[in-house]
Design a protein around this motif. Structure first.
Motif, PDB file in Angstrom:
ATOM      1  N   THR A 108     -78.290  -8.290 -39.271  1.00  0.00           N
ATOM      2  CA  THR A 108     -78.767  -9.469 -38.541  1.00  0.00           C
ATOM      3  C   THR A 108     -78.075  -9.582 -37.195  1.00  0.00           C
ATOM      4  O   THR A 108     -78.726  -9.774 -36.155  1.00  0.00           O
ATOM      5  CB  THR A 108     -78.522 -10.745 -39.364  1.00  0.00           C
ATOM      6  OG1 THR A 108     -79.317 -10.706 -40.551  1.00  0.00           O
ATOM      7  CG2 THR A 108     -78.900 -11.986 -38.559  1.00  0.00           C
ATOM      8  N   PHE A 109     -76.749  -9.437 -37.192  1.00  0.00           N
ATOM      9  CA  PHE A 109     -76.030  -9.618 -35.933  1.00  0.00           C
ATOM     10  C   PHE A 109     -76.160  -8.405 -35.011  1.00  0.00           C
ATOM     11  O   PHE A 109     -75.925  -8.518 -33.814  1.00  0.00           O
ATOM     12  CB  PHE A 109     -74.569  -9.991 -36.201  1.00  0.00           C
ATOM     13  CG  PHE A 109     -74.414 -11.447 -36.528  1.00  0.00           C
ATOM     14  CD1 PHE A 109     -74.248 -12.372 -35.521  1.00  0.00           C
ATOM     15  CD2 PHE A 109     -74.495 -11.897 -37.835  1.00  0.00           C
ATOM     16  CE1 PHE A 109     -74.138 -13.721 -35.799  1.00  0.00           C
ATOM     17  CE2 PHE A 109     -74.383 -13.245 -38.135  1.00  0.00           C
ATOM     18  CZ  PHE A 109     -74.212 -14.162 -37.116  1.00  0.00           C
ATOM     19  N   THR A 110     -76.551  -7.249 -35.563  1.00  0.00           N
ATOM     20  CA  THR A 110     -76.932  -6.139 -34.690  1.00  0.00           C
ATOM     21  C   THR A 110     -78.177  -6.525 -33.898  1.00  0.00           C
ATOM     22  O   THR A 110     -78.259  -6.296 -32.676  1.00  0.00           O
ATOM     23  CB  THR A 110     -77.211  -4.869 -35.513  1.00  0.00           C
ATOM     24  OG1 THR A 110     -76.029  -4.486 -36.221  1.00  0.00           O
ATOM     25  CG2 THR A 110     -77.649  -3.718 -34.611  1.00  0.00           C
ATOM     26  N   ALA A 111     -79.157  -7.110 -34.592  1.00  0.00           N
ATOM     27  CA  ALA A 111     -80.378  -7.565 -33.917  1.00  0.00           C
ATOM     28  C   ALA A 111     -80.081  -8.705 -32.948  1.00  0.00           C
ATOM     29  O   ALA A 111     -80.656  -8.765 -31.847  1.00  0.00           O
ATOM     30  CB  ALA A 111     -81.410  -8.013 -34.955  1.00  0.00           C
ATOM     31  N   VAL A 112     -79.173  -9.613 -33.336  1.00  0.00           N
ATOM     32  CA  VAL A 112     -78.821 -10.730 -32.453  1.00  0.00           C
ATOM     33  C   VAL A 112     -78.146 -10.205 -31.184  1.00  0.00           C
ATOM     34  O   VAL A 112     -78.447 -10.665 -30.075  1.00  0.00           O
ATOM     35  CB  VAL A 112     -77.892 -11.723 -33.184  1.00  0.00           C
ATOM     36  CG1 VAL A 112     -77.415 -12.815 -32.222  1.00  0.00           C
ATOM     37  CG2 VAL A 112     -78.607 -12.361 -34.364  1.00  0.00           C
ATOM     38  N   GLY A 147     -80.012 -18.250 -27.247  1.00  0.00           N
ATOM     39  CA  GLY A 147     -79.085 -17.777 -28.284  1.00  0.00           C
ATOM     40  C   GLY A 147     -79.583 -18.075 -29.680  1.00  0.00           C
ATOM     41  O   GLY A 147     -79.530 -17.210 -30.569  1.00  0.00           O
ATOM     42  N   LEU A 148     -80.088 -19.281 -29.888  1.00  0.00           N
ATOM     43  CA  LEU A 148     -80.614 -19.659 -31.204  1.00  0.00           C
ATOM     44  C   LEU A 148     -81.866 -18.861 -31.549  1.00  0.00           C
ATOM     45  O   LEU A 148     -82.075 -18.489 -32.715  1.00  0.00           O
ATOM     46  CB  LEU A 148     -80.919 -21.164 -31.228  1.00  0.00           C
ATOM     47  CG  LEU A 148     -79.704 -22.094 -31.152  1.00  0.00           C
ATOM     48  CD1 LEU A 148     -80.152 -23.550 -31.050  1.00  0.00           C
ATOM     49  CD2 LEU A 148     -78.784 -21.904 -32.363  1.00  0.00           C
ATOM     50  N   ARG A 153     -84.518 -14.750 -34.678  1.00  0.00           N
ATOM     51  CA  ARG A 153     -85.245 -13.480 -34.721  1.00  0.00           C
ATOM     52  C   ARG A 153     -84.538 -12.482 -35.630  1.00  0.00           C
ATOM     53  O   ARG A 153     -85.162 -11.820 -36.466  1.00  0.00           O
ATOM     54  CB  ARG A 153     -85.373 -12.904 -33.310  1.00  0.00           C
ATOM     55  CG  ARG A 153     -86.197 -11.635 -33.241  1.00  0.00           C
ATOM     56  CD  ARG A 153     -86.186 -10.991 -31.865  1.00  0.00           C
ATOM     57  NE  ARG A 153     -84.919 -10.346 -31.547  1.00  0.00           N
ATOM     58  CZ  ARG A 153     -84.775  -9.389 -30.627  1.00  0.00           C
ATOM     59  NH1 ARG A 153     -85.814  -8.997 -29.917  1.00  0.00           N
ATOM     60  NH2 ARG A 153     -83.598  -8.855 -30.392  1.00  0.00           N
ATOM     61  N   GLY A 154     -83.210 -12.369 -35.470  1.00  0.00           N
ATOM     62  CA  GLY A 154     -82.452 -11.433 -36.292  1.00  0.00           C
ATOM     63  C   GLY A 154     -82.538 -11.766 -37.767  1.00  0.00           C
ATOM     64  O   GLY A 154     -82.805 -10.895 -38.606  1.00  0.00           O
ATOM     65  N   ALA A 155     -82.308 -13.051 -38.102  1.00  0.00           N
ATOM     66  CA  ALA A 155     -82.363 -13.464 -39.509  1.00  0.00           C
ATOM     67  C   ALA A 155     -83.778 -13.352 -40.052  1.00  0.00           C
ATOM     68  O   ALA A 155     -83.988 -12.972 -41.216  1.00  0.00           O
ATOM     69  CB  ALA A 155     -81.856 -14.906 -39.641  1.00  0.00           C
TER      70      ALA A 155
END
Length: 321
Positions: A108-112, A147-148, A153-155
């Motif tokens: 998820t945080f890779t995508a973020v 940012g949100l 999107r990632g989640a």
């Protein structure tokens, strides 16, 4: 396999081996990873505090840097403490749910981070190519919304993947030849066909990284075009220095990610410990380098950190009256 047996597999823990073939060196290998983690915590926390306390840094560009610092702290904390537990105490056991939670946070945080890097390139594009409208286009509220949106999107794209992976029966060996719950290493333990989850992850990775990379490249091509048209050499150098740190972070993130992914997919004859070490370094080295790159290349961040250190010094060593 019966329904009862399938449900039982979801109560059994996985076992992390650390770095296959280098188990005897785990204690020595842990030293640099421990140092990197401590420096990551100190560096990114210092950047966050500097931006938080220095009101002159309350601008969209520095908010994006703060988002990057939070992502780096999340990455490192999701991976390194458990990794050190394996290296130091042979604490190889990780629960079924904990394994997929760790995997969820990593992907998820890779995508973020990819989304935030895209936003940072857009920020530089507006600041250099359309500076008169910068304050109207990128307000503080819009920065937070971006940012949100990156987080959502990632989640949003990773939640279906986790549902697909957790629904698979894992009736093979529970040993993961890795130091964290790496996606491909875990999927190989499934005793059912994982083609649906593999296809989904491939499509998502290609669309996310591909689209973000194209837009980032377009932004910097337009930036370079505008910079080369500036009449003053000093102005050109200032603009290039401002973008230089962003480009360094982008290259570090995408090149490291692609190298790690391709080594996991195609070994190219490399030893298993090489694949694992590259994957470990990809998740631990960029978080420690990001604040160093910004601290070295961005004067405003430097000044904010110096103000923070000076304030701490006055607190601990007050001048005598």
């Amino acid at each position: 396999m019966s329904t009862t047996n399938q449900s039982n597999t979801k109560t059994l823990p996985f076992l992390l081996t650390g770095i296959p073939g280098l188990e005897a060196l785990h204690m020595w290998i842990s030293i640099p990873f421990c140092c990197i983690y401590i420096m990551t915590l100190l560096g990114n926390s210092t950047v966050l505090l500097a931006v938080r306390l220095d009101k002159s840094l309350h601008e969209p560009m520095y908010y994006f840097i703060c988002m990057l610092a939070v992502i780096d702290l999340t990455f490192s904390t999701a991976v390194v403490p458990k990794m050190l537990g394996v290296f130091w105490f042979d604490s190889s056991e990780i629960g079924f749910e904990a394994c997929f939670i760790q995997m969820f946070f990593i992907h998820t945080f890779t995508a973020v981070e990819s989304g935030v890097l895209l936003a940072m390139s857009f920020d530089r594009y507006i600041a250099i190519c359309n500076p008169l409208r910068y304050n109207n286009i990128l307000t503080s509220s819009r920065t937070v919304q971006i940012g949100l949106l990156s987080l959502a999107r990632g989640a949003g794209v990773m939640t279906p993947l986790m549902c697909l992976l957790t629904s698979l029966p894992y009736c093979k060996t529970r040993v993961i030849p890795h130091s964290y719950c790496e996606h491909m290493a875990v999927v190989e333990l499934a005793c059912a066909d994982p083609s649906v989850s593999d296809l989904y992850s491939l499509i998502v990775a290609t669309l996310l990284v591909g689209a973000d990379s194209v837009f980032i490249t377009f932004s910097y091509v337009m930036i370079l075009r505008t910079v080369l048209r500036l009449p003053s050499q000093e102005a050109r150098l200032k603009a290039l220095r401002t973008c230089g740190s962003h480009v360094s972070i982008i290259l570090l993130f995408y090149i490291g990610g692609l190298l790690s992914m391709y080594l996991q997919m195609f070994s190219f004859g490399s030893a298993p410990h090489v694949q694992v070490l590259v994957a470990d370094l990809y998740l631990t080295v960029p978080p420690v380098l990001n604040p160093i790159i910004y601290g070295v290349k961005m004067k405003q961040i430097q000044e904010g950190i110096f103000k923070l250190l000076a304030a701490v010094g006055r607190t601990w060593y007050p001048t005598s009256q």
